[in-house]
Design a protein around this motif. Structure first.
Motif, PDB file in Angstrom:
ATOM      1  N   LYS A  80       0.868  -1.261   0.069  1.00  0.00           N
ATOM      2  CA  LYS A  80       0.030  -0.058  -0.001  1.00  0.00           C
ATOM      3  C   LYS A  80       0.828   1.257  -0.079  1.00  0.00           C
ATOM      4  CE  LYS A  80      -3.914   2.337   2.458  1.00  0.00           C
ATOM      5  NZ  LYS A  80      -4.789   2.191   3.765  1.00  0.00           N
ATOM      6  N   ILE A  81       1.960   1.178   0.798  1.00  0.00           N
ATOM      7  CA  ILE A  81       3.042   2.164   0.779  1.00  0.00           C
ATOM      8  C   ILE A  81       3.282   2.403  -0.470  1.00  0.00           C
ATOM      9  CG2 ILE A  81       4.783   3.170   2.036  1.00  0.00           C
ATOM     10  CD1 ILE A  81       4.331   1.895   4.577  1.00  0.00           C
ATOM     11  N   SER A  82       3.733   1.543  -0.990  1.00  0.00           N
ATOM     12  CA  SER A  82       4.564   1.561  -2.444  1.00  0.00           C
ATOM     13  C   SER A  82       3.656   2.166  -3.617  1.00  0.00           C
ATOM     14  CB  SER A  82       5.165   0.076  -2.800  1.00  0.00           C
ATOM     15  OG  SER A  82       5.661   0.205  -3.955  1.00  0.00           O
ATOM     16  N   ASP A  83       2.429   1.617  -3.586  1.00  0.00           N
ATOM     17  CA  ASP A  83       1.311   2.529  -4.454  1.00  0.00           C
ATOM     18  C   ASP A  83       1.407   3.709  -4.216  1.00  0.00           C
ATOM     19  OD1 ASP A  83       0.973  -0.333  -5.467  1.00  0.00           O
ATOM     20  OD2 ASP A  83      -0.735  -0.737  -4.387  1.00  0.00           O
ATOM     21  N   GLN A  84       1.289   4.170  -3.127  1.00  0.00           N
ATOM     22  CA  GLN A  84       1.307   5.492  -2.719  1.00  0.00           C
ATOM     23  C   GLN A  84       2.473   6.234  -3.236  1.00  0.00           C
ATOM     24  OE1 GLN A  84       0.487   5.708   1.560  1.00  0.00           O
ATOM     25  NE2 GLN A  84      -1.521   5.337   1.329  1.00  0.00           N
ATOM     26  N   THR A  85       3.552   5.867  -2.860  1.00  0.00           N
ATOM     27  CA  THR A  85       4.874   6.422  -3.466  1.00  0.00           C
ATOM     28  C   THR A  85       4.723   6.377  -4.802  1.00  0.00           C
ATOM     29  OG1 THR A  85       5.887   5.434  -1.580  1.00  0.00           O
ATOM     30  CG2 THR A  85       7.486   5.881  -3.340  1.00  0.00           C
ATOM     31  N   LEU A  86       4.351   5.420  -5.677  1.00  0.00           N
ATOM     32  CA  LEU A  86       4.307   5.229  -7.099  1.00  0.00           C
ATOM     33  C   LEU A  86       3.439   6.456  -7.433  1.00  0.00           C
ATOM     34  CD1 LEU A  86       4.211   1.620  -7.821  1.00  0.00           C
ATOM     35  CD2 LEU A  86       6.349   3.107  -8.359  1.00  0.00           C
ATOM     36  N   GLN A  87       2.399   6.758  -6.903  1.00  0.00           N
ATOM     37  CA  GLN A  87       1.410   7.899  -7.364  1.00  0.00           C
ATOM     38  C   GLN A  87       2.314   9.252  -7.121  1.00  0.00           C
ATOM     39  OE1 GLN A  87      -2.211   7.736  -5.313  1.00  0.00           O
ATOM     40  NE2 GLN A  87      -2.732   9.720  -6.420  1.00  0.00           N
ATOM     41  N   SER A  88       3.058   9.223  -5.923  1.00  0.00           N
ATOM     42  CA  SER A  88       3.496  10.736  -5.777  1.00  0.00           C
ATOM     43  C   SER A  88       4.868  10.852  -6.670  1.00  0.00           C
ATOM     44  CB  SER A  88       4.353  10.602  -4.261  1.00  0.00           C
ATOM     45  OG  SER A  88       3.229  10.481  -3.399  1.00  0.00           O
ATOM     46  N   LEU A  89       5.278   9.630  -6.977  1.00  0.00           N
ATOM     47  CA  LEU A  89       6.476   9.758  -7.864  1.00  0.00           C
ATOM     48  C   LEU A  89       5.876  10.227  -9.480  1.00  0.00           C
ATOM     49  CD1 LEU A  89       8.799   6.733  -7.160  1.00  0.00           C
ATOM     50  CD2 LEU A  89       9.448   9.232  -7.101  1.00  0.00           C
ATOM     51  N   GLU A  90       4.758   9.718  -9.748  1.00  0.00           N
ATOM     52  CA  GLU A  90       4.182   9.990 -10.860  1.00  0.00           C
ATOM     53  C   GLU A  90       3.885  11.504 -10.881  1.00  0.00           C
ATOM     54  OE1 GLU A  90       0.509   8.491 -13.889  1.00  0.00           O
ATOM     55  OE2 GLU A  90       0.786   7.556 -11.845  1.00  0.00           O
ATOM     56  N   GLU A  91       3.079  12.033  -9.958  1.00  0.00           N
ATOM     57  CA  GLU A  91       3.015  13.462  -9.825  1.00  0.00           C
ATOM     58  C   GLU A  91       4.056  14.335  -9.866  1.00  0.00           C
ATOM     59  OE1 GLU A  91       0.731  13.823  -6.536  1.00  0.00           O
ATOM     60  OE2 GLU A  91      -1.219  12.539  -7.222  1.00  0.00           O
ATOM     61  N   GLU A  92       5.030  13.757  -9.312  1.00  0.00           N
ATOM     62  CA  GLU A  92       6.187  14.925  -9.240  1.00  0.00           C
ATOM     63  C   GLU A  92       7.047  14.809 -10.540  1.00  0.00           C
ATOM     64  OE1 GLU A  92       9.342  14.777  -5.958  1.00  0.00           O
ATOM     65  OE2 GLU A  92      10.091  13.439  -7.279  1.00  0.00           O
TER      66      GLU A  92
END
Length: 242
Positions: free
Chosen positions: A53-65
């Motif tokens: 779950k944390i990893s999915d959130q990180t991937l989303q944050s990376l995508e936005e960045e």
């Protein structure tokens, strides 16, 4: 359950059935071990779900960045292409005094550059710890390459800044062009007569040629960074669909 097992154990011991007791004791130990292993497996499963779950959130944050960085890059690349095209025309003799009459401000674009300020805070944090994107080696590698591109851009950008401060600025001061340059910065009107004294001067042409050369390298780095970020986005989307 424990009192029940204790009664069985005491009963076996009272009858001197040591062999049966040992077998029973081993069985009891085995049950405890199995229980511990099951508990550990459940805990690992829960931790895995939490980490995923944390990893999915990180991937989303990376995508936005990365999307934000690419949006800024698009503007910087566009501006730098305009500067490079203008200086190419000037060095080829196509940007003459007459062609500058309608827009004399173009003369100051010839020695400028488009600086970059991109935010890679999340990318740098995740790559420094590799907590939440651990195991995604292709994505890690591409993000590291992107950061290296950005660092290389910073080195060249520093050279451009030093060149402007040490060569271009003193030249404008020497030619008493700072008043005109300030009007350019404020987007105020400039007359053709204001820039006539430097248009065809050899030193100014050399300054433009040097800036052009560094801008050309800078533009290539900008485009390479954008390409690597685009490829990183593809990898992120692949991870999101796994």
């Amino acid at each position: 359950m424990i009192p029940f097992f204790r009664k069985i154990r005491q009963k076996l011991l009272s009858r001197n059935k040591v062999t049966r007791y040992l077998v029973y004791a081993l069985g009891e130990i085995l049950l405890v071990v199995i229980g511990i292993l099951i508990a550990l497996q459940v805990n690992n499963w829960n931790e895995g779900r939490k980490q995923e779950k944390i990893s999915d959130q990180t991937l989303q944050s990376l995508e936005e960045e990365i999307n934000e960085a690419r949006s800024n890059l698009e503007k910087i690349i566009s501006f730098n292409e305009r500067i490079l095209e203008l200086s190419n025309r000037f060095l080829a003799g196509e940007l003459t005094k007459d062609s500058l009459e309608n827009d004399p401000t173009q003369i100051f674009y010839l020695t400028t550059y488009a600086f970059t300020t991109l935010n890679f805070a999340i990318t740098e944090q995740e790559l420094s710890t590799e907590r939440t994107i651990l195991g995604r080696q292709s994505l890690n590698a591409k993000l590291r390459i992107s950061l290296q591109d950005y660092l290389s851009m910073g080195d060249l950008e520093e050279l451009l800044g030093n060149f402007w401060n040490n060569e271009v600025l003193p030249y404008f001061i020497e030619k008493k062009m700072m008043v005109v340059y300030n009007r350019f910065l404020k987007q105020e009107s400039i007359n053709k007569e204001d820039i006539q004294q430097i248009v065809n001067e050899e030193k100014f042409v050399n300054l433009v040629a040097t800036t052009n050369s560094m801008n050309y390298q800078f533009l290539n780095l900008l485009k390479q960074l954008d390409k690597d970020l685009e490829e990183a986005l593809v990898l992120i989307k692949e991870e999101e669909h796994d």
